[in-house]
Design a protein around this motif. Structure first.
Motif, PDB file in Angstrom:
ATOM      1  N   LEU A 235      27.830-104.432 -57.282  1.00  0.00           N
ATOM      2  CA  LEU A 235      27.065-103.279 -56.791  1.00  0.00           C
ATOM      3  C   LEU A 235      26.957-103.280 -55.262  1.00  0.00           C
ATOM      4  CD1 LEU A 235      25.345-100.806 -57.504  1.00  0.00           C
ATOM      5  CD2 LEU A 235      23.413-102.332 -57.850  1.00  0.00           C
ATOM      6  N   ASN A 236      26.832-104.469 -54.688  1.00  0.00           N
ATOM      7  CA  ASN A 236      26.693-104.540 -53.227  1.00  0.00           C
ATOM      8  C   ASN A 236      27.963-104.092 -52.507  1.00  0.00           C
ATOM      9  OD1 ASN A 236      24.006-105.455 -52.923  1.00  0.00           O
ATOM     10  ND2 ASN A 236      24.656-107.463 -53.667  1.00  0.00           N
ATOM     11  N   VAL A 237      29.120-104.394 -53.104  1.00  0.00           N
ATOM     12  CA  VAL A 237      30.385-103.996 -52.488  1.00  0.00           C
ATOM     13  C   VAL A 237      30.512-102.470 -52.500  1.00  0.00           C
ATOM     14  CG1 VAL A 237      32.902-104.089 -52.733  1.00  0.00           C
ATOM     15  CG2 VAL A 237      31.518-106.150 -53.125  1.00  0.00           C
ATOM     16  N   VAL A 238      30.236-101.866 -53.654  1.00  0.00           N
ATOM     17  CA  VAL A 238      30.327-100.409 -53.774  1.00  0.00           C
ATOM     18  C   VAL A 238      29.246 -99.735 -52.917  1.00  0.00           C
ATOM     19  CG1 VAL A 238      30.228 -98.479 -55.405  1.00  0.00           C
ATOM     20  CG2 VAL A 238      31.342-100.595 -56.069  1.00  0.00           C
ATOM     21  N   GLY A 239      28.061-100.336 -52.889  1.00  0.00           N
ATOM     22  CA  GLY A 239      26.978 -99.793 -52.080  1.00  0.00           C
ATOM     23  C   GLY A 239      27.327 -99.789 -50.600  1.00  0.00           C
ATOM     24  N   ASP A 240      27.875-100.893 -50.119  1.00  0.00           N
ATOM     25  CA  ASP A 240      28.269-100.973 -48.712  1.00  0.00           C
ATOM     26  C   ASP A 240      29.375 -99.979 -48.389  1.00  0.00           C
ATOM     27  OD1 ASP A 240      26.415-102.899 -48.169  1.00  0.00           O
ATOM     28  OD2 ASP A 240      27.806-104.584 -48.239  1.00  0.00           O
ATOM     29  N   GLN A 241      30.325 -99.851 -49.291  1.00  0.00           N
ATOM     30  CA  GLN A 241      31.442 -98.932 -49.099  1.00  0.00           C
ATOM     31  C   GLN A 241      30.936 -97.493 -48.954  1.00  0.00           C
ATOM     32  OE1 GLN A 241      34.239 -98.777 -52.611  1.00  0.00           O
ATOM     33  NE2 GLN A 241      33.407 -96.713 -52.691  1.00  0.00           N
TER      34      GLN A 241
END
Ligand SMILES: [Zn+2]
Length: 146
Positions: free
Chosen positions: A4-10
């Motif tokens: 989730l953090n990767v998609v959120g940052d993206q």
């Protein structure tokens, strides 16, 4: 499934559909909590890669089961605005140019064009768009070219 953090940052912690901020610390069980929307880019096409985008749990299309809606800003003066999601999807497949709204004045059209290009820079970050304003019939047509 990505983190989730990767998609959120993206997606810079903004919901890809409603454009409002998503609180990374909100509970993933609350309506405004963060979730990953696995939306298949080309629906029905076998092997089309799913696109992972950040959405509020309440906005999530649940793998496309709910039709995605990208609302126009209520602050704009636009007549007969096209559904943004569908227009962008067509333009991403075929390219070309589509009239997306009519505006009563040049200033309204300029404002709508500026809003739309800014909105699309987050909604479809991989695509290049150009907004074109054409006067006609006492109105101003706003077209999008990809
Ligand atoms: Zn949302």
């Amino acid at each position: 499934m990505s983190d989730l953090n990767v998609v959120g940052d993206q997606d810079a912690w903004r919901c890809w559909l409603c454009d409002a901020p998503v609180d990374p610390d909100a509970s993933t069980n609350s309506d405004l909590g963060p979730s990953i929307d696995n939306f298949a880019a080309a629906k029905g096409k076998k092997g089309a890669p799913a696109v992972e985008r950040l959405a509020h749990r309440a906005c999530n299309t649940m793998k496309g089961k709910i039709a995605p809606v990208v609302p126009w800003s209520p602050d704009l003066f636009v007549v007969d605005p096209s559904p943004i999601f569908e227009s962008v999807e067509r333009l991403s497949r075929k390219g070309g140019r589509e009239i997306v709204a009519r505006c009563p004045s040049q200033a309204d059209a300029d404002q709508a064009a500026e809003w739309l290009l800014d909105r699309l820079s987050r909604f479809a970050p991989g695509m290049e768009f150009e907004a074109q304003i054409t006067p006609g019939g006492g109105q101003f047509m706003l077209a999008l070219r990809a």
